[in-house]
Design an enzyme around this catalytic site. Structure first.
Site, PDB file in Angstrom:
ATOM      1  N   GLU A 250      45.414  72.760  12.426  1.00 42.55           N
ATOM      2  CA  GLU A 250      45.715  71.591  12.672  1.00 42.55           C
ATOM      3  C   GLU A 250      46.569  70.975  11.704  1.00 42.55           C
ATOM      4  OE1 GLU A 250      42.045  69.636  13.700  1.00 42.55           O
ATOM      5  OE2 GLU A 250      41.752  70.560  15.884  1.00 42.55           O
ATOM      6  N   LYS A 252      46.571  68.623   8.406  1.00 41.34           N
ATOM      7  CA  LYS A 252      45.627  68.114   7.766  1.00 41.34           C
ATOM      8  C   LYS A 252      46.242  66.804   7.292  1.00 41.34           C
ATOM      9  CE  LYS A 252      42.477  68.946   3.873  1.00 41.34           C
ATOM     10  NZ  LYS A 252      42.563  67.447   3.713  1.00 41.34           N
ATOM     11  N   ARG A 257      38.859  59.354   6.689  1.00 45.54           N
ATOM     12  CA  ARG A 257      38.463  59.894   7.604  1.00 45.54           C
ATOM     13  C   ARG A 257      37.445  58.931   8.205  1.00 45.54           C
ATOM     14  NH1 ARG A 257      35.006  65.388   7.334  1.00 45.54           N
ATOM     15  NH2 ARG A 257      34.125  65.469   9.416  1.00 45.54           N
ATOM     16  N   ARG A 273      33.632  58.239   5.307  1.00 44.31           N
ATOM     17  CA  ARG A 273      33.183  59.395   5.171  1.00 44.31           C
ATOM     18  C   ARG A 273      31.722  59.370   4.619  1.00 44.31           C
ATOM     19  NH1 ARG A 273      32.341  62.981   1.525  1.00 44.31           N
ATOM     20  NH2 ARG A 273      33.001  65.115   1.426  1.00 44.31           N
ATOM     21  N   GLU A 303      41.455  61.304  11.417  1.00 41.98           N
ATOM     22  CA  GLU A 303      41.846  60.822  10.344  1.00 41.98           C
ATOM     23  C   GLU A 303      42.688  59.488  10.564  1.00 41.98           C
ATOM     24  OE1 GLU A 303      40.806  62.190   7.497  1.00 41.98           O
ATOM     25  OE2 GLU A 303      41.952  61.835   5.739  1.00 41.98           O
ATOM     26  N   PHE A 344      40.213  64.592  15.912  1.00 40.66           N
ATOM     27  CA  PHE A 344      40.227  66.107  15.688  1.00 40.66           C
ATOM     28  C   PHE A 344      38.792  66.464  16.202  1.00 40.66           C
ATOM     29  CE2 PHE A 344      39.619  64.395  11.428  1.00 40.66           C
ATOM     30  CZ  PHE A 344      38.313  64.577  11.094  1.00 40.66           C
ATOM     31  N   ARG A 421      29.032  72.236   4.382  1.00 45.84           N
ATOM     32  CA  ARG A 421      30.294  72.422   4.213  1.00 45.84           C
ATOM     33  C   ARG A 421      30.186  74.352   4.587  1.00 45.84           C
ATOM     34  NH1 ARG A 421      34.070  70.402   1.142  1.00 45.84           N
ATOM     35  NH2 ARG A 421      32.724  68.817   0.084  1.00 45.84           N
ATOM     36  N   LYS A 427      40.168  74.266   4.454  1.00 45.82           N
ATOM     37  CA  LYS A 427      41.580  73.586   4.354  1.00 45.82           C
ATOM     38  C   LYS A 427      42.415  74.433   3.388  1.00 45.82           C
ATOM     39  CE  LYS A 427      38.718  71.132   0.878  1.00 45.82           C
ATOM     40  NZ  LYS A 427      37.831  69.680   0.612  1.00 45.82           N
TER      41      LYS A 427
HETATM   42  P1  ATP Z   1      35.866  67.115   1.338  1.00 43.54           P
HETATM   43  O1  ATP Z   1      36.075  68.338   1.870  1.00 43.54           O
HETATM   44  O2  ATP Z   1      34.620  67.137   0.391  1.00 43.54           O
HETATM   45  O3  ATP Z   1      35.771  66.087   2.453  1.00 43.54           O
HETATM   46  P2  ATP Z   1      38.011  65.915   0.444  1.00 43.54           P
HETATM   47  O4  ATP Z   1      37.588  64.194   1.048  1.00 43.54           O
HETATM   48  O5  ATP Z   1      38.686  65.669  -0.863  1.00 43.54           O
HETATM   49  O6  ATP Z   1      36.768  66.745   0.431  1.00 43.54           O
HETATM   50  P3  ATP Z   1      39.825  66.980   1.555  1.00 43.54           P
HETATM   51  O7  ATP Z   1      39.965  68.177   0.870  1.00 43.54           O
HETATM   52  O8  ATP Z   1      41.123  66.150   1.868  1.00 43.54           O
HETATM   53  O9  ATP Z   1      38.706  66.407   1.631  1.00 43.54           O
HETATM   54  O10 ATP Z   1      39.508  67.692   3.132  1.00 43.54           O
HETATM   55  C1  ATP Z   1      38.600  67.787   4.242  1.00 43.54           C
HETATM   56  C2  ATP Z   1      39.188  66.119   4.764  1.00 43.54           C
HETATM   57  O11 ATP Z   1      40.646  66.200   5.671  1.00 43.54           O
HETATM   58  C3  ATP Z   1      38.229  65.661   5.984  1.00 43.54           C
HETATM   59  O12 ATP Z   1      37.309  65.003   5.255  1.00 43.54           O
HETATM   60  C4  ATP Z   1      39.166  64.576   6.761  1.00 43.54           C
HETATM   61  O13 ATP Z   1      39.038  63.355   6.048  1.00 43.54           O
HETATM   62  C5  ATP Z   1      40.593  65.196   6.603  1.00 43.54           C
HETATM   63  N1  ATP Z   1      41.309  65.753   7.437  1.00 43.54           N
HETATM   64  C6  ATP Z   1      42.620  65.527   7.920  1.00 43.54           C
HETATM   65  N2  ATP Z   1      43.052  66.092   8.944  1.00 43.54           N
HETATM   66  C7  ATP Z   1      41.963  66.731   9.527  1.00 43.54           C
HETATM   67  C8  ATP Z   1      41.696  67.622  10.517  1.00 43.54           C
HETATM   68  N3  ATP Z   1      42.642  67.905  11.247  1.00 43.54           N
HETATM   69  N4  ATP Z   1      40.434  68.223  10.700  1.00 43.54           N
HETATM   70  C9  ATP Z   1      39.608  67.881   9.924  1.00 43.54           C
HETATM   71  N5  ATP Z   1      39.519  67.031   8.713  1.00 43.54           N
HETATM   72  C10 ATP Z   1      40.859  66.597   8.631  1.00 43.54           C
END
Ligand code: ATP
Length: 600
Positions: A250, A252, A257, A273, A303, A344, A421, A427
């Site tokens: 998907e 990102k 969130r 979040r 998101e 998502f 997690r 990711k």
């Molecule tokens: P964490 O993994 O702790 O959430 P983070 O907030 O820094 O770390 P990212 O590294 O940006 O997060 O990656 C996870 C986040 O990506 C998700 O919490 C969500 O907010 C965002 N995200 C964006 N697109 C998607 C998607 N298609 N599916 C799931 N999450 C997504």
């Protein structure tokens, strides 16, 4: 329960930083308790009156608390202020002053029930005259309080209870006190908490009906679910390998969130979040979601990203972050920076829980349940089965304004894992392909005085990652780059609530900053690479004895992660994974030298 017993337990808890000891003390404290005291003690011990997501706040400023202390101790407010300046903590000053006051006539001892009920009443007081009423209510609690009770009451009121019981420690204590202490019981208790985000509710169900009763705790619209989180891999090939050869990729999206709770009737509620309610910031989503989501009641996740209204292109995240917390001008913000929610996942649809279904079934249900509109759409997705297909999709995603891709497992067992997690979601960001991988969400634990142009203010900050196993924050860099004048001017205000007179017990570092801060402020940093260091303590000893991990050339990206608690920051293990990812990419020589500079 007498409040004195709780205050005495706090004193013992404060004296230890060992998680095992803390768990034992906490288990001993809660074992004899039953509802309604049990949930009250759990909330109070976390500095709360209700589960965090309800956002219930006392609304008592320091100056009001000082007035209450002055009245209860029979001294002038100026005297309280003077002593607090010396002690650095109004709680200890209260203890001192209450110990010095003339002995009281016999009073009824404080109970947890009274303290909790009164403080809840204080939180509910609003409007004209409420400040005076708040001061009076707190004075009335302090008058019969012992010095020790007074200390903890005041710290609670100020939000500076330093007992340090975190959710994970409470879950451990619940398993010890009310279940057989096995790993299985602990897992089930945590699962119930992940679905309900309410420790009081979980504890009450547990004492009433044992571990079996936890199964009855399910989703409820309006009560946020702790989010499922993603792991990382350093290459798309490894992502696919982990996922058994194929995966749903998907976009990102790089935004905020949002977990949207859409009831059958009544207002939609949005949670961040970290489970804070953010409905007020996105009125257009609140208005549009009931139209877009057909299968109500529903809980969906997505998101939220800013969209250019003329070109429909995704805009940089900063536009949303400026809007967060913006109280006025929301209407203007809606037209200037309209947002779109890319959905998502779905946890509940048409009143039926879907979180236990595997991901392909959830995506099918989401597609069925949602009629896309301008503001609410489905996340772009494609199922891929080769590195070539995955690379093409990644390039499309990046060209389309995403920061990378999110891979989702299609396999059996790919249910929604609340609060966990794992490799069910991976990711992969575009910058994994060159230099240092991902950005790091670090916790500010110290400040250094600036020099030259930065004289008279902080010039750099000591930043740490979190180690959940040891429940401590380990420094990995000192960062000064990336802060413009506005950011530097803002930092002292952002850090003020976390000032600490000495190094907090949960912080480890080989560097002594000019000022220490309790872990509270999370911000995003990037750097050139991770190296071994004798002075930083992140993941210490994991690569080589005596060496921790450090970030070279760290730079603040300008993004504060207010949506994260300090315990949600990047973990030491994640940092280690990133270090290892780098090492693999650097193709080690035969002698095992990874081509990296020597440790600094
Ligand atoms: P964490 O993994 O702790 O959430 P983070 O907030 O820094 O770390 P990212 O590294 O940006 O997060 O990656 C996870 C986040 O990506 C998700 O919490 C969500 O907010 C965002 N995200 C964006 N697109 C998607 C998607 N298609 N599916 C799931 N999450 C997504």
């Amino acid at each position: 329960m007498r409040y004195a017993d709780l205050a005495a337990a706090y004193e013992r808890l404060e004296a230890t930083s060992k998680r095992l000891e803390m768990r034992a003390l906490l288990a001993e404290l809660i074992r004899p308790l039953r509802p309604p005291d049990l949930p009250r003690v759990l909330y109070l011990s976390q500095g709360l009156l209700r589960p965090e997501y309800e956002g219930v706040e006392l609304g008592v400023a320091d100056s009001l608390a000082r007035r209450a202390v002055a009245q209860a101790a029979g001294v002038e407010p100026a005297e309280v202020a003077r002593r607090t300046k010396l002690s650095g903590d109004l709680g200890s000053t209260t203890q001192e002053l209450l110990a010095a006051r003339r002995p009281l006539e016999a009073t009824t001892p404080l109970t947890v029930e009274r303290v909790y009920t009164e403080l809840s009443r204080v939180a509910a007081l609003k409007g004209e005259g409420s400040q005076e009423q708040k001061v009076q209510a707190i004075t009335d609690l302090l008058v019969p309080a012992s010095p020790q009770e007074g200390k903890y009451l005041v710290r609670f009121v100020l939000g500076t209870l330093r007992v340090g019981v975190r959710e994970m420690t409470i879950l451990d204590a619940l398993a010890t006190a009310f279940a057989d202490g096995t790993k299985e019981a602990r897992v089930r208790i945590e699962a119930a908490f992940n679905l309900s985000s309410d420790l009081g509710l979980v504890a009450s169900a547990l004492v009433d009906g044992g571990v079996a009763a936890l199964g009855a705790i399910s989703l409820e619209v309006g009560r946020p679910v702790r989010p499922m989180l993603a792991e990382r891999e350093p290459s798309l090939a490894e992502v696919l390998e982990r996922m058994g050869g194929s995966a749903a990729l998907e976009y990102k999206y790089d935004g905020l969130r949002v977990q949207a709770h859409v009831p059958k009737d009544g207002p939609v509620r949005l949670f961040s979040r970290r489970l804070e309610e953010i409905s007020a910031q996105f009125p257009e989503l609140v208005a549009e979601l009931p139209k877009a989501v057909r299968a109500k009641p529903a809980i969906v996740e997505g998101e939220c990203v800013p969209i250019d209204p003329d070109t429909d292109e995704i805009q940089p995240f900063q536009a949303v972050s400026r809007r967060r917390g913006r109280k006025h001008d929301l209407e203007r913000a809606q037209t200037e920076i309209p947002v779109c929610l890319f959905l998502f996942d779905v946890l509940l649809a048409g009143g039926t829980p879907t979180y236990g279904d595997d991901f392909p079934a959830r995506r099918a249900r989401l597609t069925e349940a949602v009629r896309a509109t301008d503001r609410v759409r489905l996340a772009n997705q494609r199922v891929v089965a080769s590195v070539e297909e995955a690379t093409t999709f990644l390039e499309e995603a990046v060209a389309g304004g995403a920061e990378g891709v999110m891979a989702k497992s299609l396999g059996a067992g790919s249910s929604y894992r609340a609060g966990a997690r794992g490799y069910w979601w991976i990711k992969y960001k575009r910058d994994y392909t060159v230099g240092l991988t991902d950005s790091i969400d670090g916790v500010v634990v110290g400040g250094f005085h600036g020099r030259g142009r930065r004289a008279g203010r902080f010039g750099a900050f000591l930043v740490a990652v979190y180690d959940p196993g040891k429940d401590r924050f380990e420094s990995f860099c000192k960062v000064g780059s990336g802060f413009d004048d506005a950011a530097l001017a803002e930092m002292p205000h952002r850090l003020a609530p976390f000032e600490a007179p000495e190094r907090p017990v949960s912080v480890v570092s080989g560097i002594e900053p000019d000022r220490w801060f309790r872990p509270g402020l999370v911000l995003e940093v990037r750097g050139a690479e991770l190296t071994l260091s004798p002075i930083h303590r992140a993941a210490e000893g994991s690569v080589r004895a005596g060496a921790g991990l450090a970030l070279r050339f760290p730079r603040f990206t300008g993004r504060y992660r207010d949506d994260k608690d300090p315990t949600d920051a990047t973990t030491s293990d994640e940092l280690l994974e990133m270090y290892r990812g780098q090492v693999r990419q650097a193709a080690p020589d035969a002698d095992g030298d990874d081509g990296r500079p020597d440790p600094t």
